[in-house]
Write a protein that holds these residues in place. Sequence first.
Motif, PDB file in Angstrom:
ATOM      1  N   GLY A  36      39.986  26.991  41.773  1.00 51.49           N
ATOM      2  CA  GLY A  36      40.986  27.247  42.808  1.00 51.49           C
ATOM      3  C   GLY A  36      42.390  26.893  42.366  1.00 51.49           C
ATOM      4  N   THR A  40      42.269  30.749  39.003  1.00 50.78           N
ATOM      5  CA  THR A  40      42.602  31.908  39.841  1.00 50.78           C
ATOM      6  C   THR A  40      44.112  32.106  39.896  1.00 50.78           C
ATOM      7  OG1 THR A  40      42.546  30.490  41.762  1.00 50.78           O
ATOM      8  CG2 THR A  40      40.582  31.800  41.322  1.00 50.78           C
ATOM      9  N   ASP A  43      48.970  34.414  44.559  1.00 49.11           N
ATOM     10  CA  ASP A  43      49.113  35.697  45.250  1.00 49.11           C
ATOM     11  C   ASP A  43      50.532  36.243  45.066  1.00 49.11           C
ATOM     12  OD1 ASP A  43      47.688  37.487  47.290  1.00 49.11           O
ATOM     13  OD2 ASP A  43      49.648  37.135  48.202  1.00 49.11           O
ATOM     14  N   ARG A  51      45.908  29.632  47.853  1.00 49.39           N
ATOM     15  CA  ARG A  51      44.831  28.754  47.396  1.00 49.39           C
ATOM     16  C   ARG A  51      44.144  28.029  48.549  1.00 49.39           C
ATOM     17  NH1 ARG A  51      45.447  29.057  41.978  1.00 49.39           N
ATOM     18  NH2 ARG A  51      47.568  29.372  41.236  1.00 49.39           N
ATOM     19  N   TYR A  54      40.491  28.702  49.605  1.00 52.48           N
ATOM     20  CA  TYR A  54      39.333  28.050  48.969  1.00 52.48           C
ATOM     21  C   TYR A  54      38.873  26.840  49.770  1.00 52.48           C
ATOM     22  CZ  TYR A  54      41.230  30.962  45.341  1.00 52.48           C
ATOM     23  OH  TYR A  54      41.740  32.024  44.676  1.00 52.48           O
ATOM     24  N   ILE A 194      41.572  40.682  47.954  1.00 55.63           N
ATOM     25  CA  ILE A 194      41.099  39.517  47.222  1.00 55.63           C
ATOM     26  C   ILE A 194      40.633  39.946  45.838  1.00 55.63           C
ATOM     27  CG2 ILE A 194      39.240  37.826  47.150  1.00 55.63           C
ATOM     28  CD1 ILE A 194      39.554  37.468  50.102  1.00 55.63           C
ATOM     29  N   HIS A 195      41.095  39.238  44.813  1.00 55.87           N
ATOM     30  CA  HIS A 195      40.668  39.522  43.443  1.00 55.87           C
ATOM     31  C   HIS A 195      39.248  39.039  43.209  1.00 55.87           C
ATOM     32  CE1 HIS A 195      44.599  40.688  41.862  1.00 55.87           C
ATOM     33  NE2 HIS A 195      45.076  39.821  42.733  1.00 55.87           N
ATOM     34  N   SER A 197      37.956  36.975  40.870  1.00 49.92           N
ATOM     35  CA  SER A 197      37.817  35.538  40.628  1.00 49.92           C
ATOM     36  C   SER A 197      38.094  34.757  41.913  1.00 49.92           C
ATOM     37  CB  SER A 197      38.776  35.085  39.535  1.00 49.92           C
ATOM     38  OG  SER A 197      40.108  35.248  39.954  1.00 49.92           O
ATOM     39  N   GLN A 198      38.999  35.294  42.743  1.00 49.11           N
ATOM     40  CA  GLN A 198      39.299  34.613  44.009  1.00 49.11           C
ATOM     41  C   GLN A 198      38.085  34.657  44.921  1.00 49.11           C
ATOM     42  OE1 GLN A 198      42.826  36.856  45.052  1.00 49.11           O
ATOM     43  NE2 GLN A 198      44.074  35.030  44.763  1.00 49.11           N
ATOM     44  N   THR A 201      35.478  32.195  43.722  1.00 46.94           N
ATOM     45  CA  THR A 201      35.875  30.821  44.029  1.00 46.94           C
ATOM     46  C   THR A 201      35.696  30.540  45.514  1.00 46.94           C
ATOM     47  OG1 THR A 201      37.517  31.089  42.308  1.00 46.94           O
ATOM     48  CG2 THR A 201      37.685  29.121  43.671  1.00 46.94           C
TER      49      THR A 201
END
Lengths: 287, 222
Positions: A36, A40, A43, A51, A54, A194-195, A197-198, A201
Motif C-alpha cells: 500500500g 502501488t 492516483d 492509499r 487499503y 483501480i489498477h 496492483s491496487q 492490495t
Amino acid sequence: MTRTERSPAKTGTGNRTTRLLGAGALVASAGVLYFGLVTTPADEVQGDLVRLIYIHPAVSTMAFVAFGVTALASLLYLYPRTRSWRWDRLAGASGEVGVVFCALSLATGSIWGRPAWGVWWTWDARLTLTALLCALFVGYLALRRTGGGAESRAIRSAVAGVLFAVVVPIDHFATEWWRTLHQGDTLATLHPKIHGSQLWTMLLSFIAFGLIYAWLMFHRTRLEQLESRLENEGLAYALAARRAEGAPSEPESGPETAPVSGPEAAAVSGSASGESTEAAASAGLQS
Amino acid sequence: MWRDAALIAGKDLRIEARSRVATNQVAPFAIIVLVLFGFALEPDRSFLQTAAPGLFWVAVLFCSLLAVQRSFAVEAADAAGDGLRMSGLDPAGIFLGKAAAVALELAALEALLTIGIVVFYSTALTGAALLLATAAVATIGLAACGTLYGVLAAGLRVRETLLPLLILPVVAPVLIGATRAWEVALGQSLDDGWKWVTLLAVFAVVYVTLGVLAFGTLLEEA
C-alpha cells in the motif's frame, strides 16, 4: 434453559489457533503496509490520498460484518432450541469489535474527506447511516454493561441485538431518501478506476482485517467466558480463600477445591444483586 | 388482548390525569424547549419558520423520552410491575395498552406544540391532511418503539441515562421522515411527502409487531 458452560482448562485467552491467526494477521498487515505504501502507484487525481482505500473499505466492511454477526448470534440466543451462552458471548464480543471497527471507519473516512472534499464530515447517506449504527451499538454495549442477573442481561441485550437488524434497513431508506433529495451519492462518483496492483492490495487488506477481526473475536469471547466464570465462581473462590486464612493450622483447603458448580453459582449471583456479588468476589481475589 | 390493552391504557391515562405530571411538568417542558430554540437560533422569524418542522419534532422526541420514562416509573413504584406481571393480562395487551397511553399523551403534547410553533415561530399551517397523517403514524411509531425500549431498560439502575442513548438513535428515521413530510405540508419542500408517511408507517408497523412479540419476554426480565 440450556446452559452449556464449559470451563477452560487454563486462564489465558490465547491458544494455538489464536497464535496462528495473530501471526497471519501480522503478516497480512505487513503486506498491506508494504504494497500500500511502497509498490502501488499514487492516483492521478487523488495522489497519495488514494492509499486510504487499503484501510477504509476493509474496516467498514468488517464493522458491518461484526454487527451482522451480533444480530445473528442474538437471534440464535433467543431461539429456544439454539439458546446457549456461546451465542450471547459471540454477540457481545462482535458488538464490541464492531464498534471499534466502525469508529475506525468513521475516523479514516474523515481523514480522507478533509483533503478530498474539504470537510471532515458531510451528511452523505452512507456516512449518516454508519454514524447512526455506531451510536446504536454504543447503546448496545452500554446495555450489556448494566449488571443485574446474567440471564436477564443476556435476554435484554439479545432482544436489542435483534432489534438492530430491523432498524438498519429503515435507517438505510431514511438516510438514502433524505440525502439523495439534496445531492447525489458522493461516494459512488468518487470511485476512480483501480489498477491491478491496487486491487490486489485492497483484497489483501480485506484478508488482513478479516484475520484481525477473527483474532480479536477469539480473544474477546474467551475473555467473556472468563468474566462469567469469575461472576459464577468468584464468590466461592473468595470464600474458600478467607476460610483458609481463618484456619491456618488446618490443611490447605485451597482455592482449587472450591465448589465450582456453574449453574448453582449462577443462580445465586442471578437472584442476589449481581453487582455486590461481583464486587465482593473481585475484592476477595485482589487481596 | 384488546380488552387488556384498553384496561392498561385506561389505568395509565387515569394515573396521568390524577397525578397531573403530564400537564404540570411535561407540557410546560415542551413549551420551554420551543422557547429555548428561539433563544439558541436567530430569533429572526423567517429562519425559525424554516426550521419549525425540525424543531417541532425534536421537541416531540424529548417529550416522548419523558413520557416513556414516566410510563415505566409508575410501574417501578410500590412493586406495581410485579402486580402487572402476576395480573394474568396478556403481555401483548399490556404492551399495546402502555403504547396507546403514551401515544395519546404524545398526541396531546403535539397539539400543544403545534399551537406553540404557530405562536412563537409564526408558522402558517397548511396541508392539514399530510400534517395529521404524518403526526398520527409518527406518534404511533414513537410510542411503540419507546415502550419497547422502555421495558428493555426497566428495572435497571441506570435506566434514566440508558434510555435516551438507546432510543434516540433508533428513532432518528422518525425525526427525518416526520420533519421532511411536515416541510412538504408547510410548503417548504417539493419532495413527495406521502413517501415519508409510508416510511413512518412501516416503522410504526415494525415496532408494534416487535413489541407484541417481544414484550412478554422482556417484562419477565424487568
